[in-house]
Design a protein around this motif. Structure first.
Motif, mmCIF file in Angstrom:
data_model
loop_
_atom_site.group_PDB
_atom_site.id
_atom_site.type_symbol
_atom_site.label_atom_id
_atom_site.label_comp_id
_atom_site.label_asym_id
_atom_site.label_seq_id
_atom_site.Cartn_x
_atom_site.Cartn_y
_atom_site.Cartn_z
ATOM 1 N N GLY A 144 9.072 6.371 0.103
ATOM 2 C CA GLY A 144 10.027 5.320 -0.207
ATOM 3 C C GLY A 144 9.724 4.001 0.479
ATOM 4 N N ILE A 145 8.417 3.707 0.642
ATOM 5 C CA ILE A 145 8.018 2.432 1.241
ATOM 6 C C ILE A 145 7.975 1.364 0.139
ATOM 7 N N ASP A 146 8.466 0.166 0.448
ATOM 8 C CA ASP A 146 8.374 -0.937 -0.518
ATOM 9 C C ASP A 146 6.912 -1.295 -0.768
ATOM 10 N N TYR A 147 6.652 -1.896 -1.901
ATOM 11 C CA TYR A 147 5.293 -2.362 -2.264
ATOM 12 C C TYR A 147 4.265 -1.231 -2.228
ATOM 13 N N ALA A 148 4.689 -0.004 -2.591
ATOM 14 C CA ALA A 148 3.783 1.146 -2.533
ATOM 15 C C ALA A 148 2.515 0.889 -3.336
ATOM 16 N N VAL A 149 2.660 0.309 -4.532
ATOM 17 C CA VAL A 149 1.504 0.123 -5.410
ATOM 18 C C VAL A 149 0.537 -0.884 -4.802
ATOM 19 N N LEU A 150 1.066 -1.984 -4.310
ATOM 20 C CA LEU A 150 0.201 -3.013 -3.718
ATOM 21 C C LEU A 150 -0.521 -2.490 -2.483
ATOM 22 N N ILE A 151 0.238 -1.819 -1.617
ATOM 23 C CA ILE A 151 -0.373 -1.328 -0.375
ATOM 24 C C ILE A 151 -1.395 -0.240 -0.689
ATOM 25 N N GLY A 152 -1.039 0.661 -1.625
ATOM 26 C CA GLY A 152 -1.960 1.737 -2.010
ATOM 27 C C GLY A 152 -3.259 1.182 -2.570
ATOM 28 N N ALA A 153 -3.131 0.171 -3.441
ATOM 29 C CA ALA A 153 -4.330 -0.433 -4.024
ATOM 30 C C ALA A 153 -5.175 -1.079 -2.934
ATOM 31 N N ALA A 154 -4.514 -1.781 -2.021
ATOM 32 C CA ALA A 154 -5.239 -2.427 -0.918
ATOM 33 C C ALA A 154 -5.938 -1.378 -0.064
ATOM 34 N N ALA A 155 -5.256 -0.248 0.196
ATOM 35 C CA ALA A 155 -5.846 0.820 1.009
ATOM 36 C C ALA A 155 -7.085 1.381 0.326
#
Lengths: 162, 352
Positions: free
Chosen positions: B227-238
């Motif tokens: 339930g972390i905000d910006y999951a998609v953005l952070i995941g893509a960055a990771a």
């Protein structure tokens, strides 16, 4: 025409069958399944050589195996003809094991279609599909061992290459 | 083969010159073609695999496209709107995040300034925070522009897939024509060199792409579950940062921990995020890397960081994207040139 024929005609490659049938005549590929031969097909290149063209000379570093699809080639060592190879036969197989200088010169005696298998791609195939790789290497080993057995005066004196 | 005459050399030089000049004139439209050629190169082995069942080339390409369509349709329908939405929210929230962070920092600032008055005199904190604020606002606002500036939507959705389709269909034939055109005496050496490069580099790039997607998807799923905000953005960055060994995994962790902390304000979320990224790293190192990287080139972290910075210095964002593959190419070429001769097994030929 029944439905199955139509299906085959739409989805399957007609040349594939012909190529696989040809591969069945090559001793290097004996015992391989259709699927494995299909994988081999992906690493084979074909090239047409005019008659009298040098395929390679003795002393050049070998990087590929050649299979004669059509035509004929002449193998010679020290200027003397050793043998002629025709459709389904292959030469330069040592290149698949080691990048060492060729021991003979090969020239086409007719216009020939040769199939090339590069060592690099052969290694990749063996790594990606180990089952096919083991079969191919086993065939290669038994072909080489048969050639050693065929060497003359084998039982009279052991070979010393060094 | 006979040597080339002066006339032939002149004609070849003119043809190369005119072609180069023409390509320079149309340089703005070249990117989709170059990218399609790149994708064709990446996807060809998959096509060979499908074809090895005896299927026609066009059927193989269609099957591959259908598989990709399912995956990409999923991404387009689910992830892209989410990512765009996250970007918009991030842009709105950026000033708030900044002020919250600044609030935390200002306590620290007062303490420091109390103890070392010269810091206050020089207004070090104020200048620094002002600069950071400016940078943050301008950069965050520009992120969607960067992405769309490099690739227009039309070229992503229509042009590149269509061009790649036809290139995949025609590549084998083109290759065969090249093969016939190479003089017999050079066939063995030139193509062997090509395949040596392909064997190292192709594996490297394909491996990186598989790894990037694996880490990216797992991070997105994990972050959504937490339930972390910006999951998609952070995941893509990771996923993308994962190309840099050691440093990459921390990027995802730090971003997610920061956002989680602002959102939940408990240390527990940091631990959860740390566990998530440790598990992903473990799976990547022990499951994916041994399979996909294999014999490919391995760039040292130092080389990767240097090439990333060098790429950024020369070409900006685009430079950073191409930096690692280019470093890979250079290393591959060097590896092939200075390749140690495979050790030969020396045996006395006594046949038993």
């Amino acid at each position: 025409m029944d439905l199955r024929d139509l299906f085959t005609k739409i989805f399957f490659d007609r040349e594939y069958k012909e190529k696989i049938t040809f591969f069945r005549t090559v001793s290097l590929f004996s015992g391989l399944s259709d699927r494995a031969l299909g994988n081999v097909l992906g690493i084979v290149h074909s090239k047409i050589y005019p008659a009298g063209e040098t395929v390679f000379k003795a002393g050049q570093e070998g990087k590929a195996l050649y299979i004669v699809k059509t035509g004929e080639v002449k193998v010679s060592r020290d200027g003397k003809e050793v043998c002629r190879l025709g459709s389904g036969e292959f030469f330069g197989e040592m290149a698949l094991l080691e990048e060492i200088p060729r021991t003979a010169t090969v020239v086409t005696s007719k216009e020939s279609q040769l199939l090339l298998i590069y060592k690099v791609r052969f290694d990749e195939l063996a790594e990606d599909t180990p089952r096919t790789g083991v079969m191919l290497l086993r065939n290669l080993a038994s072909i080489l061992s048969a050639r050693i057995r065929d060497l003359k005066d084998l039982d009279t004196k052991p070979l010393q290459t060094k | 083969m006979r040597d080339l005459t002066a006339r032939e050399i002149f004609i070849i030089a003119v043809v190369i010159g005119v072609t180069g000049w023409f390509l320079y004139l149309v340089r703005d439209i070249l990117l989709p073609f170059v990218l399609s050629a790149f994708f064709t190169y990446l996807l060809s082995p998959l096509i060979f695999r499908i074809e090895s069942f005896g299927l026609k080339k066009i059927i193989s390409v269609v099957i591959l496209y259908l598989c990709f369509f399912v995956v990409f349709a999923g991404i387009l329908v689910y992830l892209v709107p989410k990512a765009i939405n996250e970007l918009a929210v991030l842009r709105n929230n950026a000033p708030r995040y900044f002020s919250e962070t600044k609030g935390l920092l200002s306590d620290f600032q007062f303490k420091i300034e109390d103890r070392y008055p010269f810091v206050k005199e020089k207004q070090i904190f104020d200048t620094a925070s002002k600069k950071v604020e400016e940078l943050f606002e301008s950069e965050v606002a520009r992120i969607p522009g960067y992405v769309l500036g490099i690739f227009s939507l039309f070229s992503i959705i229509v042009l590149i897939p269509v061009l790649t389709f036809f290139m995949l269909l025609g590549s084998a034939e083109l290759f065969q024509k090249m093969m016939e055109a190479i003089p017999p005496r050079y066939v063995e050496t030139t193509l062997s060199l090509f395949y040596e490069a392909d064997s190292v580099l192709g594996r490297y790039i394909r491996g990186q792409m598989v790894e990037t997607s694996f880490v990216g998807v797992l991070s997105i799923v994990g972050l959504l579950a937490l339930g972390i905000d910006y999951a998609v953005l952070i995941g893509a960055a990771a996923g993308i940062a994962n190309m840099i060994p050691y440093v990459g995994p921390f990027v995802g962790f730090i971003l997610a921990a920061f956002v989680g902390l602002l959102e939940y304000k408990t240390a527990m979320i940091v631990i959860k995020v740390a566990v998530l990224f440790s598990v992903i790293q473990f799976l990547d190192n022990n499951l994916i890397q041994p399979i996909v990287i294999g014999r490919g080139v391995n760039l040292s972290p130092l080389t990767i960081v240097f090439s990333l910075l060098a790429g950024a210095q020369i070409f900006g964002i685009l430079g950073m994207i191409i930096a690692v593959p280019v470093a890979g190419i250079i290393k591959t070429v060097l590896t092939i040139i200075f390749k140690p001769r495979a050790k030969k097994i020396e045996e006395k030929a006594v046949i038993i």
